[in-house]
Design a protein around this motif. Structure first.
Motif, mmCIF file in Angstrom:
data_model
loop_
_atom_site.group_PDB
_atom_site.id
_atom_site.type_symbol
_atom_site.label_atom_id
_atom_site.label_comp_id
_atom_site.label_asym_id
_atom_site.label_seq_id
_atom_site.Cartn_x
_atom_site.Cartn_y
_atom_site.Cartn_z
ATOM 1 N N MET A 70 -35.967 -15.180 -31.896
ATOM 2 C CA MET A 70 -34.515 -15.372 -31.836
ATOM 3 C C MET A 70 -34.048 -15.130 -30.407
ATOM 4 S SD MET A 70 -31.618 -15.980 -33.315
ATOM 5 C CE MET A 70 -32.115 -15.872 -35.029
ATOM 6 N N CYS A 71 -33.306 -16.066 -29.876
ATOM 7 C CA CYS A 71 -32.752 -15.942 -28.534
ATOM 8 C C CYS A 71 -31.275 -15.589 -28.656
ATOM 9 C CB CYS A 71 -32.940 -17.254 -27.781
ATOM 10 S SG CYS A 71 -32.653 -17.147 -26.016
ATOM 11 N N CYS A 72 -30.907 -14.412 -28.166
ATOM 12 C CA CYS A 72 -29.502 -13.998 -28.213
ATOM 13 C C CYS A 72 -29.161 -13.226 -26.944
ATOM 14 C CB CYS A 72 -29.212 -13.173 -29.466
ATOM 15 S SG CYS A 72 -30.455 -11.958 -29.880
ATOM 16 N N TRP A 94 -28.187 -9.825 -35.406
ATOM 17 C CA TRP A 94 -29.171 -10.810 -34.955
ATOM 18 C C TRP A 94 -30.581 -10.398 -35.363
ATOM 19 C CZ3 TRP A 94 -26.403 -10.553 -29.592
ATOM 20 C CH2 TRP A 94 -25.241 -11.327 -29.653
ATOM 21 N N ILE A 95 -30.837 -9.094 -35.404
ATOM 22 C CA ILE A 95 -32.124 -8.608 -35.899
ATOM 23 C C ILE A 95 -32.281 -8.981 -37.369
ATOM 24 C CG2 ILE A 95 -33.436 -6.518 -36.454
ATOM 25 C CD1 ILE A 95 -32.201 -5.290 -33.865
ATOM 26 N N TYR A 105 -39.784 -11.733 -33.156
ATOM 27 C CA TYR A 105 -39.260 -11.333 -31.858
ATOM 28 C C TYR A 105 -37.772 -11.660 -31.769
ATOM 29 C CZ TYR A 105 -44.255 -11.467 -30.828
ATOM 30 O OH TYR A 105 -45.608 -11.285 -30.883
ATOM 31 N N CYS A 106 -37.007 -10.727 -31.216
ATOM 32 C CA CYS A 106 -35.578 -10.928 -31.021
ATOM 33 C C CYS A 106 -35.216 -10.498 -29.601
ATOM 34 C CB CYS A 106 -34.783 -10.113 -32.046
ATOM 35 S SG CYS A 106 -33.001 -10.407 -31.998
ATOM 36 N N ARG A 107 -34.635 -11.414 -28.857
ATOM 37 C CA ARG A 107 -34.360 -11.130 -27.455
ATOM 38 C C ARG A 107 -33.179 -10.181 -27.288
ATOM 39 N NH1 ARG A 107 -32.481 -15.748 -23.223
ATOM 40 N NH2 ARG A 107 -30.461 -15.265 -24.151
ATOM 41 N N ARG A 140 -37.480 -3.297 -39.663
ATOM 42 C CA ARG A 140 -37.586 -4.669 -40.158
ATOM 43 C C ARG A 140 -38.777 -5.419 -39.549
ATOM 44 N NH1 ARG A 140 -33.207 -2.324 -40.477
ATOM 45 N NH2 ARG A 140 -31.548 -2.776 -41.989
ATOM 46 N N GLY A 141 -39.618 -4.688 -38.825
ATOM 47 C CA GLY A 141 -40.815 -5.303 -38.264
ATOM 48 C C GLY A 141 -40.537 -6.257 -37.128
ATOM 49 N N ILE A 142 -39.422 -6.043 -36.406
ATOM 50 C CA ILE A 142 -39.017 -6.926 -35.312
ATOM 51 C C ILE A 142 -39.267 -6.246 -33.974
ATOM 52 C CG2 ILE A 142 -37.103 -8.210 -34.280
ATOM 53 C CD1 ILE A 142 -37.959 -9.238 -37.039
ATOM 54 N N THR A 143 -39.824 -6.975 -33.019
ATOM 55 C CA THR A 143 -39.989 -6.492 -31.656
ATOM 56 C C THR A 143 -38.855 -7.028 -30.790
ATOM 57 O OG1 THR A 143 -42.396 -6.366 -31.835
ATOM 58 C CG2 THR A 143 -41.479 -6.529 -29.619
ATOM 59 N N LEU A 144 -38.147 -6.132 -30.118
ATOM 60 C CA LEU A 144 -37.095 -6.543 -29.188
ATOM 61 C C LEU A 144 -37.741 -6.876 -27.844
ATOM 62 C CD1 LEU A 144 -34.223 -3.985 -29.923
ATOM 63 C CD2 LEU A 144 -34.676 -6.205 -30.981
ATOM 64 N N ILE A 145 -37.378 -8.004 -27.286
ATOM 65 C CA ILE A 145 -37.970 -8.452 -26.024
ATOM 66 C C ILE A 145 -36.857 -8.682 -25.011
ATOM 67 C CG2 ILE A 145 -40.121 -9.441 -26.883
ATOM 68 C CD1 ILE A 145 -38.679 -12.115 -27.171
ATOM 69 N N ILE A 146 -36.994 -8.083 -23.855
ATOM 70 C CA ILE A 146 -35.992 -8.256 -22.808
ATOM 71 C C ILE A 146 -36.484 -9.292 -21.809
ATOM 72 C CG2 ILE A 146 -36.876 -6.350 -21.368
ATOM 73 C CD1 ILE A 146 -33.811 -5.851 -20.720
ATOM 74 N N GLU A 147 -35.597 -10.190 -21.444
ATOM 75 C CA GLU A 147 -35.958 -11.287 -20.539
ATOM 76 C C GLU A 147 -35.443 -11.011 -19.134
ATOM 77 O OE1 GLU A 147 -34.874 -16.033 -20.007
ATOM 78 O OE2 GLU A 147 -34.876 -15.150 -22.021
ATOM 79 N N ASN A 148 -36.264 -11.378 -18.149
ATOM 80 C CA ASN A 148 -35.779 -11.388 -16.764
ATOM 81 C C ASN A 148 -34.871 -12.617 -16.627
ATOM 82 O OD1 ASN A 148 -38.350 -12.887 -17.070
ATOM 83 N ND2 ASN A 148 -38.050 -13.428 -14.923
ATOM 84 N N HIS A 149 -33.646 -12.436 -17.059
ATOM 85 C CA HIS A 149 -32.732 -13.552 -17.294
ATOM 86 C C HIS A 149 -31.943 -13.904 -16.041
ATOM 87 C CE1 HIS A 149 -29.506 -15.506 -19.958
ATOM 88 N NE2 HIS A 149 -30.642 -16.102 -20.261
#
Length: 571
Positions: A70-72, A94-95, A105-107, A140-149
């Protein structure tokens, strides 16, 4: 090989603002692509209705694909706490959305780079907000991922953590097993920096990657800097190009990505183009990833491993260690003692390139001397430290020191002192194991290990003398190195009182010691142990190299929750 997914960058306005394309239309268009998944965006207009979530998941799965990510775009750097609370609530929604869609994965983002925001303020606001979401994601078994945005399509200001040093500082500030990095090389170029350099710095945290390409229609990066703030969306001179024809060297990027994480993660193809060009992009990415995987061993800068170095002999038996020589030494060395239960083995040698030493204090000193030759001449540059096998680590900390100038063996004339120690659940007092007077020198709770203590433990007098000799608490002194300990307060084998009393003794003599108590944790086996190990690395970085951590150490006692590891039944 990493899995491929596609993102509808070319249709964002139609899907998120104008409503001129439906999500179902995008799904049917993407069904023709040779990818395993479709990346989702929380801002699709139709996602506002929760009734659509399961329907869209079914439509995607009917095409044989999945929704992995998920991209947010949360904005966690707003100065108003109420605004940030709303952003945290949105991120949790969003999660839930990611979970319902079947994603993993959720950004997350840091937020906008508002002119009034300082570096430390922004990192703290973003890190605190991310931490507020992580337990919810983990459940909820979700990994949060941070982007070099770079900048969200609908933001006024660019990303706060756009620059490499700021991004790395924020990543380092968040230690959690459900947190990682979504790497986007194009965004690094827009920060005026090298994408390969960023990948080298964060590769150990990368779990997903955005593959896009950019170019400037006119002007320079500096011109872009001057016009990117204060107006919604991307600067007009910036263009999304066809992957492989923009600024990025995807050949080199994929080699590094394959070398660092060769079998993991999601790679998202992001192209602001029509479907035909996206097909070409995906074919190119498949080729590059395959090429990266078969050539990664040629490019990965693994440390040189020298096996079975003999550092001393005991009763005619050679005692050995493995030495790892990094390609780019930084002047510090770490001794990892991988014994457990008074037994040495080779099974733990492969983690981190830290050498092995046996279960005898005198032999451990020899290992330090062998690993740091000419120690007296290079005491400030050839620093050593120990971790794991806690009893030996603390004995080395409290009893390591100057060598004997009259010794026949030249190595024995050198110092065996170390500059820092970190360990898990250490035995520190064998004469008072769980309660005062609870002697465990080969009797009582440690009767099963009687052979390890030798014949001296056969008499009360011998046990008393041996217990004092082997217990680091009786050797604490003011000049010993800084010590970091992690211990579970429900440890059934080594009582938490062992660490608590050791900390108290250290503070009584005025030496540095910190104790982190994991609430409800036993003798190992909690999910947060990788975080604790990363914290130990920060301890070594601070004590050996002077690198300040994002979160300061307390140099006292503190408590953290623990989560038991889930035991899996063998088939």
């Amino acid at each position: 090989m990493p899995r491929l997914a596609a993102f509808p960058k070319a249709f964002m306005v139609a899907l998120c603002k104008e409503g001129t394309m439906t999500v179902s239309e995008w799904i049917q268009l993407a069904a023709t692509l040779d990818v395993q998944g479709l990346e989702w965006y929380a801002g699709f207009l139709e996602m506002a209705d929760e009734k659509n979530w399961l329907r869209f998941r079914q439509e995607v799965e009917d095409t044989g694909k999945v929704i992995p990510m998920m991209c947010c775009s949360p904005d966690f750097t707003h100065p108003d706490a109420g605004f940030r609370d709303k952003e945290i609530a949105k991120q949790k929604r969003w999660i839930d959305m990611t979970h319902t869609l079947g994603g993993s994965y959720c950004r997350v983002l840091s937020g906008q780079r508002r002119p009034e925001l300082t570096l430390d303020e922004g990192v703290k606001l973003a890190a605190d907000s991310i931490y507020a979401c992580l337990p919810y994601a983990q459940d909820r078994g979700i990994t949060l991922i941070i982007e070099n945005h770079y900048k969200d399509d609908f933001w006024d200001y660019p990303e706060f953590a756009q620059k490499m040093d700021v991004f790395c500082k924020l990543v380092d500030a968040v230690k959690h097993p459900n947190f990682g990095v979504n790497y986007d090389p194009s965004n690094t170029y827009l920060a005026g920096e090298d994408p390969i350099e960023l990948l080298k710095r964060v590769s150990h945290r990368v779990v997903t990657m955005h593959a896009s390409d950019r170019y400037l229609a006119e002007g320079t990066i500096e011109d872009l800097r001057n016009e990117e703030g204060g107006a919604q969306g991307y600067a007009k001179r910036l263009r999304h190009g066809e992957i492989g024809k923009g600024l990025n060297d995807y050949d080199a990027i994929c080699r590094w990505h394959g070398a660092a994480r060769p079998q993991r993660g999601i790679l998202e193809a992001e192209d602001r183009a029509a479907l035909g060009r996206l097909v070409s992009t995906i074919l190119l990415m498949k080729y590059l990833l395959f090429f990266a995987l078969i050539t990664a061993p040629l490019h990965a800068q693994e440390p040189e491993r020298i096996r079975d170095v003999i550092y001393t002999k005991h009763d005619g038996v050679a005692l050995t260690m493995d030495v790892y020589k990094p390609a780019q030494p930084n002047g510090a060395g770490i001794i990892k003692i991988v014994s457990g239960g008074w037994k040495s083995n080779h099974k733990g040698i492969s983690d981190g390139g830290w050498p092995k030493a046996p279960s005898k204090t005198c032999a451990t000193k020899k290992a330090v001397l062998k690993a740091t030759p000419n120690a007296s001449a290079t005491a400030k540059s050839a620093k050593a430290s120990t971790t794991t096998t806690p009893s030996l680590s603390l004995m080395l900390a409290t009893r390591g020191g100057p060598g004997d100038p009259k010794a026949a063996d030249p190595m024995d004339r050198e110092s065996s002192a170390v500059n820092a120690v970190a360990c898990f659940y250490p035995p520190t007092d064998y004469l008072n194991w769980f309660e005062p007077g609870d002697n465990a020198v080969g009797i009582g709770k440690l009767e099963a290990y009687a052979a390890a203590f030798g014949p001296k433990a056969a008499t009360p007098e011998g046990r008393e003398a041996l217990g004092r000799e082997l217990s680091s608490i009786y050797w604490v002194h003011k000049e010993q190195p800084p010590i970091f300990i992690v211990h579970g307060d429900a440890d059934p084998q080594v009582s938490i009182t062992q660490s608590e009393r050791f900390l108290k003794r250290c503070h009584e003599v005025g030496t540095v010691c910190e104790l982190v108590i994991r609430q409800g944790a036993g003798h190992g086996g909690w999910q947060e142990m990788p975080q604790d190990t990363e914290r130990m690395v920060e301890w070594f970085d601070l004590q050996l190299l002077g690198k300040q951590p994002a979160k300061p150490f307390t140099l006292n006692v503190s408590s953290l929750p623990s989560t038991p590891l889930q035991k899996t039944k063998k088939p």
